[in-house]
Design a protein around this motif. Structure first.
Motif, PDB file in Angstrom:
ATOM      1  N   GLU A  55      62.880  55.726  31.113  1.00 28.40           N
ATOM      2  CA  GLU A  55      64.257  56.175  31.369  1.00 28.40           C
ATOM      3  C   GLU A  55      65.236  55.008  31.318  1.00 28.40           C
ATOM      4  O   GLU A  55      66.304  55.096  30.740  1.00 28.40           O
ATOM      5  CB  GLU A  55      64.347  56.850  32.743  1.00 28.40           C
TER       6      GLU A  55
ATOM      7  N   ALA B  20      49.014  58.124  39.322  1.00 21.67           N
ATOM      8  CA  ALA B  20      50.282  58.848  39.480  1.00 21.67           C
ATOM      9  C   ALA B  20      51.436  57.860  39.623  1.00 21.67           C
ATOM     10  O   ALA B  20      52.492  58.030  39.020  1.00 21.67           O
ATOM     11  CB  ALA B  20      50.217  59.767  40.697  1.00 21.67           C
ATOM     12  N   TYR B  21      51.203  56.802  40.419  1.00 18.63           N
ATOM     13  CA  TYR B  21      52.253  55.790  40.568  1.00 18.63           C
ATOM     14  C   TYR B  21      52.583  55.158  39.228  1.00 18.63           C
ATOM     15  O   TYR B  21      53.743  54.970  38.892  1.00 18.63           O
ATOM     16  CB  TYR B  21      51.803  54.690  41.535  1.00 18.63           C
ATOM     17  N   SER B  22      51.531  54.814  38.483  1.00 17.07           N
ATOM     18  CA  SER B  22      51.803  54.087  37.253  1.00 17.07           C
ATOM     19  C   SER B  22      52.461  54.997  36.230  1.00 17.07           C
ATOM     20  O   SER B  22      53.323  54.568  35.465  1.00 17.07           O
ATOM     21  CB  SER B  22      50.535  53.405  36.714  1.00 17.07           C
ATOM     22  N   GLU B  23      52.090  56.304  36.253  1.00 15.75           N
ATOM     23  CA  GLU B  23      52.793  57.235  35.359  1.00 15.75           C
ATOM     24  C   GLU B  23      54.262  57.328  35.728  1.00 15.75           C
ATOM     25  O   GLU B  23      55.141  57.369  34.881  1.00 15.75           O
ATOM     26  CB  GLU B  23      52.142  58.624  35.429  1.00 15.75           C
ATOM     27  N   LYS B  24      54.497  57.346  37.047  1.00  9.99           N
ATOM     28  CA  LYS B  24      55.873  57.422  37.527  1.00  9.99           C
ATOM     29  C   LYS B  24      56.653  56.174  37.097  1.00  9.99           C
ATOM     30  O   LYS B  24      57.798  56.262  36.657  1.00  9.99           O
ATOM     31  CB  LYS B  24      55.849  57.510  39.055  1.00  9.99           C
ATOM     32  N   MET B  25      55.977  55.037  37.239  1.00 10.46           N
ATOM     33  CA  MET B  25      56.627  53.787  36.852  1.00 10.46           C
ATOM     34  C   MET B  25      56.921  53.775  35.354  1.00 10.46           C
ATOM     35  O   MET B  25      58.002  53.384  34.930  1.00 10.46           O
ATOM     36  CB  MET B  25      55.726  52.581  37.192  1.00 10.46           C
ATOM     37  N   GLU B  26      55.915  54.214  34.570  1.00 11.29           N
ATOM     38  CA  GLU B  26      56.109  54.234  33.129  1.00 11.29           C
ATOM     39  C   GLU B  26      57.285  55.113  32.749  1.00 11.29           C
ATOM     40  O   GLU B  26      58.091  54.784  31.900  1.00 11.29           O
ATOM     41  CB  GLU B  26      54.849  54.744  32.427  1.00 11.29           C
ATOM     42  N   GLN B  27      57.349  56.256  33.428  1.00  9.59           N
ATOM     43  CA  GLN B  27      58.437  57.179  33.146  1.00  9.59           C
ATOM     44  C   GLN B  27      59.777  56.534  33.498  1.00  9.59           C
ATOM     45  O   GLN B  27      60.757  56.658  32.767  1.00  9.59           O
ATOM     46  CB  GLN B  27      58.237  58.454  33.965  1.00  9.59           C
ATOM     47  N   ARG B  28      59.772  55.807  34.632  1.00 11.59           N
ATOM     48  CA  ARG B  28      61.013  55.160  35.043  1.00 11.59           C
ATOM     49  C   ARG B  28      61.431  54.087  34.044  1.00 11.59           C
ATOM     50  O   ARG B  28      62.588  53.989  33.663  1.00 11.59           O
ATOM     51  CB  ARG B  28      60.839  54.556  36.438  1.00 11.59           C
TER      52      ARG B  28
ATOM     53  N   GLN C 229      45.978  58.277  42.891  1.00 15.42           N
ATOM     54  CA  GLN C 229      47.281  57.843  43.399  1.00 15.42           C
ATOM     55  C   GLN C 229      47.863  56.738  42.537  1.00 15.42           C
ATOM     56  O   GLN C 229      49.019  56.781  42.145  1.00 15.42           O
ATOM     57  CB  GLN C 229      47.139  57.320  44.828  1.00 15.42           C
TER      58      GLN C 229
END
Lengths: 152, 425
Positions: free
Chosen positions: B199, B188-196, B185
């Motif tokens: 962006e 996944a959160y940190s990947e999401k954050m990195e992606q954000r 989890q």
């Protein structure tokens, strides 16, 4: 000096600039040059290519009669500056045509891409009026009075 | 390792079995520890167990209560075939969960032939040829997160020692799976954050690009046309008219500096850093020569012993130029201005570079405002500047994983200190 001639038969400088104020400042600077020069202004990339390849509104032009050099802005409507440059380098008739990129962008990636596409020079438009005028006049003097192009 | 026989009554044999059991558990723990994802952990556990526990079919299932689904983490099938695979996700009601599991108890059927006939027992008997089976709950923090199932083609297999071993493994599995799910989890959160972040950075970059291009054009027009007005119509204007045009002109100069400052600030985050060993003494000298350009002050400049730094040279140079320009600017009325650069070891063993001046200083109350973009502590008439120099220094140091801070006192000069963080980027 002919300005904004819709069907010019020949020209010394093709100025590709969509911003009216920048165009007028550039023309003002070129007017100050003590050299014979004839400037044609086009307002977007598509028109620039029409002019060079004697198409559309410029179909009466002799396509062999090329300007001495092109002053090309990068950010243009319709066909942008890089695409214009690419088209110029892709065609045998215009392959050697000197193209000076004149832009507001100092971004390294733009500089790289322009040289990769075969720009002859890359000049950042100064904001300051005196420096802008000097830059345009230096460019004009160099490409009109000093530069020798390949005889083909 | 040989298969342990059935539980024995012989005390020596019992002791030997106990030791063997410990060995099994230790191996399983090791396998679980080495695995990363929940399904790796589950298959590692089943892998080891199959050497010791008799079964023809075993599976580890976890429940996703929030989605009403069960997921097969691992499955072993010694005979026949099954449509279930690791990763298979089923609606939770399609894989019945025995009631006992909710109470933390295993559910065991010694012989399917004498058990009440249900869909499950019928299917197990018919399709899998299973006579006895057991399901153990996986419980983490008092929540039923899944189950481990074993089935054998012989009756009454899962009593006695197997039961204990399976129970201990199940408890261990539950903890490990829960941990791994948490790790997944977080990942996944940190990947999401990195992606954000990625962006946002791209958004900011294209914004900066537009700023550089689009704001300059009207600015050039204001500057150019006000200058042309002065050149061509100066005679038609009275003094007040000429003064007004001059204000327009001066304002465009200021705005140009602001835009340039903003752009160089945004470039710090975007450019690639190339950290290597830097001769700081030489760098400081160069930076001083650059910073003093345009400052007509008599200045005593002192460079102490400055050890080499591990940094991006041109970025570090910019930091020194900005801090020295700052020092020069705010000590311009001192005669002589005294500016020094020293390096010290802090109490925590960090190397600290410090730029000290004897200028006007500042009130420590506003120390945290110094490094803000376009923040000024002094009025513009007294000290020129755009208010990005220190912000650039601060961001550069932060990119080097270092810290920068300032100490000062009104009228008593200021000291700007920074560290450069770890060697690794």
């Amino acid at each position: 000096m002919t300005l904004l001639a819709p069907v010019s038969t020949c020209t010394d400088i093709l100025l590709v600039e969509d911003q009216a104020s920048d165009a007028e400042l550039a023309l003002h600077a070129l007017r100050g040059l003590d050299l014979d020069r004839d400037v044609t202004l086009v307002r977007d990339g598509a028109e620039a290519l029409d002019f060079l390849f004697a198409r559309g509104a410029y179909s009466d032009r002799d396509p062999d009669d090329l300007p001495r050099f092109v002053l090309l802005d990068l950010k243009l409507p319709k066909v942008d500056g890089l695409q214009v440059l690419e088209a110029i380098r892709a065609d045998d008739r215009t392959r050697d045509l000197p193209v000076v990129v004149l832009t507001s962008s100092k971004e390294a990636c733009d500089v790289d891409r322009c040289y990769e596409m075969g720009a002859n020079s890359y000049v950042v438009k100064p904001v300051d009026f005196d420096k802008f005028t000097d830059a345009i006049q230096d460019i004009g003097r160099y490409w009109l009075a000093h530069n020798i192009i390949r005889d083909r | 390792m040989p298969m342990p026989g059935p539980p024995s009554d012989n005390p020596t044999e019992q002791l030997r079995e106990y030791a063997r059991r410990l060995e099994i558990l230790r191996e399983i723990d090791e396998a679980i520890l080495a695995a990363e994802s929940p399904s790796d952990i589950a298959s590692a556990a089943l892998d080891r167990l199959q050497e010791f526990v008799p079964f023809i079919r075993a599976s580890v299932v976890i429940f996703h209560w929030e989605r009403d689904e069960s997921e097969i983490l691992a499955i072993y099938q010694k005979h026949g075939d099954t449509e279930l695979r690791p990763g298979t996700v089923l609606p939770i009601n399609q894989l019945p969960i025995p009631e006992e599991l909710f109470d933390g108890e295993p559910s065991m059927v010694g012989d399917i032939r004498s058990a009440p006939s249900t869909d499950v027992t019928r299917r197990l008997r018919r399709d899998e040829n299973i006579r006895s089976y057991v399901s153990f709950p996986l419980i983490a923090e008092e929540e039923l997160i899944g189950m481990v199932n074993f089935g054998s083609h012989e009756p009454d297999v899962y009593a006695g020692q197997w039961r204990h071993i399976i129970r201990e493994v199940a408890d261990q599995l539950a903890i490990a799976i829960r941990q791994a799910r948490l790790v997944e989890q977080v990942r996944a959160y940190s990947e999401k954050m990195e992606q954000r972040v990625q962006e946002r950075t791209e958004e900011l970059e294209s914004f900066t690009y537009s700023v550089s291009h689009d704001l300059r054009t009207p600015l050039r027009a204001v500057d150019g046309f006000s200058r042309m007005l002065m050149e061509q119509y100066a005679d038609d204007l009275d003094d007040e008219g000429r003064r007004l045009v001059r204000i327009i002109y001066e304002s465009t100069q200021k705005m140009t500096q602001l835009i340039d400052g903003l752009l160089s600030l945004s470039r710090i985050g975007r450019r690639d850093m190339r950290r290597r060993s830097v001769d700081v003494e030489q760098l400081a000298q160069e930076a001083f020569e650059e910073a003093r350009q345009g400052h007509e002050v008599s200045v005593e400049f002192h460079i102490g012993d400055l050890p080499d730094a591990y940094a991006d040279r041109s970025m570090l140079r910019r930091v020194f130029v900005n801090l020295l320009s700052n020092a020069l600017k705010f000590s311009a009325d001192r005669d002589p201005a005294r500016i020094s650069i020293e390096a010290q070891e802090s109490e925590t063993g960090e190397r600290v570079y410090a730029i000290r001046d004897n200028g006007v200083g500042f009130d420590m109350e506003y120390a945290d405002k110094l490094f803000g973009v376009f923040q000024r502590l002094h009025d513009e008439a007294s000290f020129e500047g755009t208010g990005v120099g220190l912000a650039i220094a601060e961001r550069t140091i932060r990119r080097h994983n270092g810290r920068i801070w300032a100490e000062g006192e009104v009228g008593e000069g200021a000291t700007f200190s920074f560290t450069l963080g770890e060697r690794s980027d």
